[in-house]
Design a protein around this motif. Sequence first.
Motif, PDB file in Angstrom:
ATOM      1  N   ASP A  75      77.611  32.662 102.816  1.00 15.33           N
ATOM      2  CA  ASP A  75      77.113  33.923 102.253  1.00 15.33           C
ATOM      3  C   ASP A  75      78.009  34.465 101.131  1.00 15.33           C
ATOM      4  OD1 ASP A  75      79.199  34.480 103.941  1.00 15.33           O
ATOM      5  OD2 ASP A  75      78.278  36.256 104.843  1.00 15.33           O
ATOM      6  N   VAL A  76      79.001  33.687 100.738  1.00 16.38           N
ATOM      7  CA  VAL A  76      79.826  34.091  99.598  1.00 16.38           C
ATOM      8  C   VAL A  76      79.305  33.395  98.336  1.00 16.38           C
ATOM      9  CG1 VAL A  76      82.136  34.005  98.553  1.00 16.38           C
ATOM     10  CG2 VAL A  76      81.885  34.542 100.995  1.00 16.38           C
ATOM     11  N   THR A  77      78.988  34.188  97.315  1.00 16.23           N
ATOM     12  CA  THR A  77      78.449  33.646  96.066  1.00 16.23           C
ATOM     13  C   THR A  77      79.588  33.188  95.160  1.00 16.23           C
ATOM     14  OG1 THR A  77      76.577  35.153  96.222  1.00 16.23           O
ATOM     15  CG2 THR A  77      77.020  34.199  94.052  1.00 16.23           C
ATOM     16  N   LEU A  78      79.448  31.977  94.644  1.00 16.47           N
ATOM     17  CA  LEU A  78      80.464  31.427  93.741  1.00 16.47           C
ATOM     18  C   LEU A  78      79.990  31.551  92.291  1.00 16.47           C
ATOM     19  CD1 LEU A  78      83.039  29.765  93.072  1.00 16.47           C
ATOM     20  CD2 LEU A  78      81.680  27.693  93.507  1.00 16.47           C
ATOM     21  N   VAL A  79      80.721  32.334  91.513  1.00 17.74           N
ATOM     22  CA  VAL A  79      80.462  32.426  90.080  1.00 17.74           C
ATOM     23  C   VAL A  79      81.430  31.463  89.389  1.00 17.74           C
ATOM     24  CG1 VAL A  79      80.435  33.945  88.054  1.00 17.74           C
ATOM     25  CG2 VAL A  79      79.821  34.865  90.309  1.00 17.74           C
ATOM     26  N   ALA A  80      80.889  30.480  88.684  1.00 14.49           N
ATOM     27  CA  ALA A  80      81.732  29.512  87.973  1.00 14.49           C
ATOM     28  C   ALA A  80      82.100  30.105  86.608  1.00 14.49           C
ATOM     29  CB  ALA A  80      80.994  28.189  87.800  1.00 14.49           C
ATOM     30  N   VAL A  81      83.360  30.449  86.451  1.00 13.78           N
ATOM     31  CA  VAL A  81      83.807  31.119  85.221  1.00 13.78           C
ATOM     32  C   VAL A  81      84.107  30.066  84.152  1.00 13.78           C
ATOM     33  CG1 VAL A  81      85.545  32.621  84.185  1.00 13.78           C
ATOM     34  CG2 VAL A  81      84.684  33.108  86.496  1.00 13.78           C
ATOM     35  N   SER A  82      83.221  30.023  83.151  1.00 11.69           N
ATOM     36  CA  SER A  82      83.238  28.919  82.181  1.00 11.69           C
ATOM     37  C   SER A  82      83.750  29.341  80.813  1.00 11.69           C
ATOM     38  CB  SER A  82      81.825  28.334  82.082  1.00 11.69           C
ATOM     39  OG  SER A  82      80.869  29.369  81.912  1.00 11.69           O
ATOM     40  N   LYS A  83      84.352  30.517  80.716  1.00  9.54           N
ATOM     41  CA  LYS A  83      84.853  31.007  79.417  1.00  9.54           C
ATOM     42  C   LYS A  83      85.773  29.983  78.769  1.00  9.54           C
ATOM     43  CE  LYS A  83      88.590  33.589  81.638  1.00  9.54           C
ATOM     44  NZ  LYS A  83      88.931  34.841  82.334  1.00  9.54           N
ATOM     45  N   THR A  84      85.661  29.832  77.490  1.00 16.19           N
ATOM     46  CA  THR A  84      86.407  28.885  76.636  1.00 16.19           C
ATOM     47  C   THR A  84      86.017  27.411  76.835  1.00 16.19           C
ATOM     48  OG1 THR A  84      88.373  28.296  77.968  1.00 16.19           O
ATOM     49  CG2 THR A  84      88.458  30.403  76.789  1.00 16.19           C
ATOM     50  N   LYS A  85      85.222  27.117  77.847  1.00 14.94           N
ATOM     51  CA  LYS A  85      84.901  25.708  78.140  1.00 14.94           C
ATOM     52  C   LYS A  85      83.655  25.255  77.379  1.00 14.94           C
ATOM     53  CE  LYS A  85      88.332  25.160  80.904  1.00 14.94           C
ATOM     54  NZ  LYS A  85      89.424  24.236  80.557  1.00 14.94           N
ATOM     55  N   PRO A  86      83.610  23.991  76.988  1.00 19.71           N
ATOM     56  CA  PRO A  86      82.459  23.499  76.226  1.00 19.71           C
ATOM     57  C   PRO A  86      81.198  23.340  77.091  1.00 19.71           C
ATOM     58  CG  PRO A  86      83.959  21.690  76.690  1.00 19.71           C
ATOM     59  CD  PRO A  86      84.625  22.946  77.193  1.00 19.71           C
ATOM     60  N   VAL A  87      80.060  23.341  76.435  1.00 24.41           N
ATOM     61  CA  VAL A  87      78.774  23.198  77.123  1.00 24.41           C
ATOM     62  C   VAL A  87      78.742  21.930  77.989  1.00 24.41           C
ATOM     63  CG1 VAL A  87      76.327  22.699  76.687  1.00 24.41           C
ATOM     64  CG2 VAL A  87      77.436  24.614  75.520  1.00 24.41           C
ATOM     65  N   SER A  88      79.421  20.872  77.541  1.00 26.12           N
ATOM     66  CA  SER A  88      79.422  19.630  78.338  1.00 26.12           C
ATOM     67  C   SER A  88      80.046  19.861  79.719  1.00 26.12           C
ATOM     68  CB  SER A  88      80.169  18.518  77.592  1.00 26.12           C
ATOM     69  OG  SER A  88      81.483  18.937  77.272  1.00 26.12           O
ATOM     70  N   ASP A  89      81.060  20.711  79.793  1.00 29.04           N
ATOM     71  CA  ASP A  89      81.660  21.041  81.094  1.00 29.04           C
ATOM     72  C   ASP A  89      80.691  21.847  81.957  1.00 29.04           C
ATOM     73  OD1 ASP A  89      83.937  19.825  80.187  1.00 29.04           O
ATOM     74  OD2 ASP A  89      85.262  21.564  80.426  1.00 29.04           O
ATOM     75  N   LEU A  90      80.000  22.776  81.322  1.00 32.79           N
ATOM     76  CA  LEU A  90      79.027  23.586  82.073  1.00 32.79           C
ATOM     77  C   LEU A  90      77.908  22.695  82.603  1.00 32.79           C
ATOM     78  CD1 LEU A  90      80.434  25.771  80.091  1.00 32.79           C
ATOM     79  CD2 LEU A  90      78.435  27.147  80.603  1.00 32.79           C
ATOM     80  N   MET A  91      77.497  21.713  81.783  1.00 32.22           N
ATOM     81  CA  MET A  91      76.415  20.820  82.215  1.00 32.22           C
ATOM     82  C   MET A  91      76.861  19.935  83.384  1.00 32.22           C
ATOM     83  SD  MET A  91      73.632  21.634  80.911  1.00 32.22           S
ATOM     84  CE  MET A  91      72.754  20.283  81.717  1.00 32.22           C
ATOM     85  N   GLU A  92      78.156  19.585  83.381  1.00 36.48           N
ATOM     86  CA  GLU A  92      78.662  18.808  84.509  1.00 36.48           C
ATOM     87  C   GLU A  92      78.557  19.631  85.799  1.00 36.48           C
ATOM     88  OE1 GLU A  92      82.249  16.818  83.119  1.00 36.48           O
ATOM     89  OE2 GLU A  92      82.736  16.333  85.216  1.00 36.48           O
ATOM     90  N   ALA A  93      78.891  20.913  85.699  1.00 31.95           N
ATOM     91  CA  ALA A  93      78.769  21.799  86.861  1.00 31.95           C
ATOM     92  C   ALA A  93      77.294  21.997  87.215  1.00 31.95           C
ATOM     93  CB  ALA A  93      79.435  23.143  86.569  1.00 31.95           C
ATOM     94  N   TYR A  94      76.476  22.156  86.192  1.00 29.95           N
ATOM     95  CA  TYR A  94      75.027  22.333  86.405  1.00 29.95           C
ATOM     96  C   TYR A  94      74.443  21.131  87.147  1.00 29.95           C
ATOM     97  CZ  TYR A  94      70.077  23.079  85.390  1.00 29.95           C
ATOM     98  OH  TYR A  94      68.713  23.254  85.516  1.00 29.95           O
ATOM     99  N   ASN A  95      74.826  19.942  86.702  1.00 28.73           N
ATOM    100  CA  ASN A  95      74.295  18.724  87.327  1.00 28.73           C
ATOM    101  C   ASN A  95      74.812  18.532  88.749  1.00 28.73           C
ATOM    102  OD1 ASN A  95      72.623  17.985  85.182  1.00 28.73           O
ATOM    103  ND2 ASN A  95      74.327  17.012  84.088  1.00 28.73           N
ATOM    104  N   ALA A  96      75.913  19.221  89.058  1.00 30.59           N
ATOM    105  CA  ALA A  96      76.416  19.190  90.441  1.00 30.59           C
ATOM    106  C   ALA A  96      75.788  20.306  91.272  1.00 30.59           C
ATOM    107  CB  ALA A  96      77.941  19.325  90.437  1.00 30.59           C
TER     108      ALA A  96
END
Length: 222
Positions: A17-38
Amino acid sequence: MSIKENLQNIKSSIPEDVTLVAVSKTKPVSDLMEAYNAGQRIFGENKIQEMADKYEDIPKDVEWHMIGHVQRNKVKYMAEFVSLIHGVDSFKLLKEINKRAKSHDRVIDCLLQIKIAEEDSKFGMSAKDASSLLQSEAFSELKNIRIVGLMGMATFTDDMKQVESEFKFLKSTFDALKPLQTKNCQLQTISMGMSGDYQLAIDCGSNMIRVGSSIFGARNYN
Ligand SMILES: *Cc1c(COP(=O)(O)O)cnc(C)c1O
Protein backbone atom coordinates in the motif's frame (compact mmCIF):
# COMPACT_ATOMS: atom_id res chain seq x y z
CA MET A 1 22.62 -3.28 -10.91
CA SER A 2 20.11 -2.43 -13.63
CA ILE A 3 17.20 -0.03 -13.22
CA LYS A 4 14.86 -3.01 -13.41
CA GLU A 5 16.67 -4.84 -10.60
CA ASN A 6 16.77 -1.71 -8.47
CA LEU A 7 13.02 -1.28 -8.90
CA GLN A 8 12.36 -4.91 -8.04
CA ASN A 9 14.50 -4.67 -4.91
CA ILE A 10 12.73 -1.56 -3.67
CA LYS A 11 9.27 -2.90 -4.51
CA SER A 12 9.94 -6.11 -2.62
CA SER A 13 11.13 -4.20 0.44
CA ILE A 14 8.08 -1.94 0.86
CA PRO A 15 4.47 -2.75 1.77
CA GLU A 16 2.00 -3.00 -1.11
CA ASP A 17 0.00 0.00 0.00
CA VAL A 18 3.02 2.30 -0.25
CA THR A 19 3.18 4.14 -3.60
CA LEU A 20 6.60 4.37 -5.22
CA VAL A 21 7.29 7.55 -7.18
CA ALA A 22 10.34 7.02 -9.41
CA VAL A 23 12.20 10.34 -9.33
CA SER A 24 13.68 10.69 -12.81
CA LYS A 25 14.94 14.30 -12.74
CA THR A 26 18.07 14.84 -14.87
CA LYS A 27 17.80 11.30 -16.28
CA PRO A 28 17.37 10.61 -20.01
CA VAL A 29 14.16 9.25 -21.52
CA SER A 30 15.94 5.94 -22.18
CA ASP A 31 16.30 5.45 -18.41
CA LEU A 32 12.64 6.26 -17.86
CA MET A 33 11.68 3.77 -20.57
CA GLU A 34 13.75 1.10 -18.85
CA ALA A 35 11.74 1.72 -15.68
CA TYR A 36 8.52 1.86 -17.71
CA ASN A 37 9.27 -1.49 -19.33
CA ALA A 38 9.84 -2.93 -15.86
CA GLY A 39 6.29 -1.85 -14.97
CA GLN A 40 6.84 1.53 -13.32
CA ARG A 41 4.05 4.01 -14.14
CA ILE A 42 4.59 6.89 -11.69
CA PHE A 43 7.42 9.33 -12.31
CA GLY A 44 8.45 12.41 -10.36
CA GLU A 45 10.24 15.45 -11.73
CA ASN A 46 11.23 18.70 -10.06
CA LYS A 47 11.32 21.00 -13.10
CA ILE A 48 8.15 21.72 -15.03
CA GLN A 49 9.83 22.18 -18.42
CA GLU A 50 11.77 18.92 -18.10
CA MET A 51 8.60 17.08 -17.09
CA ALA A 52 6.64 18.55 -20.02
CA ASP A 53 9.39 17.50 -22.46
CA LYS A 54 9.47 13.96 -21.10
CA TYR A 55 5.66 13.79 -21.12
CA GLU A 56 5.80 14.21 -24.90
CA ASP A 57 8.22 11.31 -25.31
CA ILE A 58 6.77 8.69 -22.95
CA PRO A 59 3.63 6.52 -23.26
CA LYS A 60 0.54 8.33 -22.02
CA ASP A 61 -0.43 5.85 -19.31
CA VAL A 62 2.23 7.35 -17.05
CA GLU A 63 1.30 9.46 -14.03
CA TRP A 64 3.46 12.56 -13.69
CA HIS A 65 4.15 13.97 -10.25
CA MET A 66 5.65 17.43 -9.78
CA ILE A 67 7.78 17.08 -6.67
CA GLY A 68 9.79 20.32 -6.80
CA HIS A 69 9.12 23.90 -5.88
CA VAL A 70 6.50 25.32 -8.25
CA GLN A 71 6.68 28.80 -9.74
CA ARG A 72 3.23 30.19 -10.38
CA ASN A 73 4.01 31.39 -13.89
CA LYS A 74 4.89 27.84 -14.98
CA VAL A 75 1.78 26.03 -13.76
CA LYS A 76 0.20 26.45 -17.20
CA TYR A 77 2.81 24.17 -18.78
CA MET A 78 1.75 21.14 -16.73
CA ALA A 79 -1.93 21.82 -16.06
CA GLU A 80 -3.06 19.60 -18.90
CA PHE A 81 -1.39 16.39 -17.75
CA VAL A 82 0.09 16.51 -14.24
CA SER A 83 -1.39 13.91 -11.87
CA LEU A 84 -0.20 15.16 -8.50
CA ILE A 85 1.59 18.32 -7.39
CA HIS A 86 3.51 17.61 -4.17
CA GLY A 87 4.95 21.01 -3.30
CA VAL A 88 2.00 23.34 -2.82
CA ASP A 89 2.85 25.82 -0.10
CA SER A 90 0.64 28.87 -0.55
CA PHE A 91 -2.92 29.85 -1.28
CA LYS A 92 -1.76 32.00 -4.19
CA LEU A 93 -0.20 28.98 -5.85
CA LEU A 94 -3.29 26.89 -5.21
CA LYS A 95 -5.43 29.56 -6.80
CA GLU A 96 -3.27 29.55 -9.92
CA ILE A 97 -3.39 25.74 -10.13
CA ASN A 98 -7.18 25.92 -9.76
CA LYS A 99 -7.45 28.47 -12.57
CA ARG A 100 -5.26 26.45 -14.95
CA ALA A 101 -7.02 23.19 -14.08
CA LYS A 102 -10.34 24.84 -14.80
CA SER A 103 -9.21 25.95 -18.24
CA HIS A 104 -8.51 22.28 -19.04
CA ASP A 105 -11.76 21.21 -17.42
CA ARG A 106 -10.02 19.04 -14.84
CA VAL A 107 -9.47 18.70 -11.13
CA ILE A 108 -5.81 18.58 -10.14
CA ASP A 109 -4.78 16.67 -7.02
CA CYS A 110 -2.28 18.43 -4.77
CA LEU A 111 -0.37 17.84 -1.56
CA LEU A 112 0.35 20.65 0.86
CA GLN A 113 4.05 20.82 1.61
CA ILE A 114 4.65 21.19 5.32
CA LYS A 115 7.95 22.57 6.57
CA ILE A 116 9.33 19.82 8.78
CA ALA A 117 13.08 20.46 8.46
CA GLU A 118 15.11 22.77 10.65
CA GLU A 119 17.03 24.20 7.70
CA ASP A 120 15.74 27.50 6.36
CA SER A 121 16.28 26.46 2.76
CA LYS A 122 13.38 24.02 2.68
CA PHE A 123 10.04 25.25 1.40
CA GLY A 124 6.77 24.54 3.09
CA MET A 125 3.97 25.88 5.27
CA SER A 126 3.61 25.60 9.00
CA ALA A 127 1.07 23.07 10.26
CA LYS A 128 -0.95 25.96 11.62
CA ASP A 129 -1.08 27.81 8.29
CA ALA A 130 -2.07 24.60 6.52
CA SER A 131 -4.89 24.11 8.97
CA SER A 132 -6.22 27.66 8.50
CA LEU A 133 -5.94 27.39 4.74
CA LEU A 134 -7.96 24.18 4.62
CA GLN A 135 -10.70 25.72 6.76
CA SER A 136 -10.92 29.04 4.92
CA GLU A 137 -13.86 30.07 2.81
CA ALA A 138 -11.59 31.14 -0.04
CA PHE A 139 -10.21 27.60 -0.17
CA SER A 140 -13.65 25.99 -0.22
CA GLU A 141 -14.41 27.94 -3.40
CA LEU A 142 -11.62 26.27 -5.39
CA LYS A 143 -13.47 23.60 -7.30
CA ASN A 144 -10.73 22.48 -9.67
CA ILE A 145 -8.16 21.36 -7.12
CA ARG A 146 -8.30 18.72 -4.44
CA ILE A 147 -5.91 18.44 -1.50
CA VAL A 148 -5.28 14.73 -1.07
CA GLY A 149 -2.48 14.77 1.47
CA LEU A 150 0.71 16.26 2.83
CA MET A 151 4.33 16.21 1.74
CA GLY A 152 7.50 16.89 3.68
CA MET A 153 11.25 16.86 3.27
CA ALA A 154 13.42 16.06 6.25
CA THR A 155 16.67 17.85 7.07
CA PHE A 156 19.66 16.66 5.05
CA THR A 157 21.61 15.02 7.86
CA ASP A 158 23.06 11.69 9.01
CA ASP A 159 21.30 12.14 12.32
CA MET A 160 18.50 9.61 11.86
CA LYS A 161 16.95 10.55 15.20
CA GLN A 162 16.34 14.04 13.89
CA VAL A 163 14.94 12.75 10.60
CA GLU A 164 12.68 10.41 12.55
CA SER A 165 11.28 13.21 14.69
CA GLU A 166 10.60 15.32 11.58
CA PHE A 167 8.77 12.41 9.91
CA LYS A 168 6.75 11.84 13.07
CA PHE A 169 5.83 15.50 13.10
CA LEU A 170 4.44 15.24 9.56
CA LYS A 171 2.44 12.14 10.50
CA SER A 172 0.95 13.82 13.56
CA THR A 173 0.09 16.90 11.49
CA PHE A 174 -1.62 14.62 8.98
CA ASP A 175 -3.58 12.86 11.74
CA ALA A 176 -4.69 16.18 13.16
CA LEU A 177 -5.90 17.53 9.79
CA LYS A 178 -7.43 14.32 8.46
CA PRO A 179 -10.88 14.88 10.00
CA LEU A 180 -11.27 18.04 7.87
CA GLN A 181 -13.01 16.23 5.05
CA THR A 182 -14.62 18.54 2.54
CA LYS A 183 -15.34 18.43 -1.16
CA ASN A 184 -11.86 19.57 -2.12
CA CYS A 185 -9.94 18.24 0.87
CA GLN A 186 -9.65 14.49 1.35
CA LEU A 187 -6.40 13.69 3.06
CA GLN A 188 -5.13 10.20 2.34
CA THR A 189 -1.51 10.56 1.21
CA ILE A 190 1.64 11.21 3.24
CA SER A 191 4.52 11.79 0.81
CA MET A 192 7.77 11.42 2.72
CA GLY A 193 10.97 9.41 2.33
CA MET A 194 13.68 9.37 -0.34
CA SER A 195 16.51 6.95 -1.25
CA GLY A 196 18.36 7.35 2.04
CA ASP A 197 15.44 7.27 4.43
CA TYR A 198 12.36 5.68 2.89
CA GLN A 199 12.31 2.68 5.24
CA LEU A 200 12.34 5.01 8.23
CA ALA A 201 9.67 7.17 6.59
CA ILE A 202 7.40 4.15 6.07
CA ASP A 203 7.93 3.12 9.70
CA CYS A 204 6.77 6.64 10.62
CA GLY A 205 3.59 6.41 8.52
CA SER A 206 4.52 7.37 4.97
CA ASN A 207 2.43 5.84 2.19
CA MET A 208 4.16 7.54 -0.75
CA ILE A 209 7.93 7.55 -1.20
CA ARG A 210 9.94 9.53 -3.74
CA VAL A 211 13.00 7.55 -4.77
CA GLY A 212 15.54 8.67 -7.37
CA SER A 213 19.16 7.63 -7.00
CA SER A 214 18.40 4.17 -5.60
CA ILE A 215 16.58 3.42 -8.87
CA PHE A 216 18.47 5.38 -11.52
CA GLY A 217 21.90 5.80 -9.90
CA ALA A 218 23.58 8.99 -8.78
CA ARG A 219 22.62 12.19 -10.56
CA ASN A 220 25.21 14.08 -12.54
CA TYR A 221 24.64 17.84 -12.47
CA ASN A 222 26.98 19.37 -15.00
C1 LIG B 1 15.42 14.58 -5.92
C2 LIG B 1 14.28 14.43 -4.99
C3 LIG B 1 13.96 13.18 -4.42
C4 LIG B 1 14.74 11.92 -4.68
O1 LIG B 1 15.98 11.94 -4.05
P1 LIG B 1 16.91 10.63 -3.99
O2 LIG B 1 17.77 10.87 -2.81
O3 LIG B 1 17.67 10.58 -5.26
O4 LIG B 1 16.04 9.45 -3.82
C5 LIG B 1 12.84 13.12 -3.60
N1 LIG B 1 12.09 14.20 -3.34
C6 LIG B 1 12.37 15.42 -3.85
C7 LIG B 1 11.49 16.57 -3.52
C8 LIG B 1 13.48 15.57 -4.69
O5 LIG B 1 13.74 16.78 -5.19
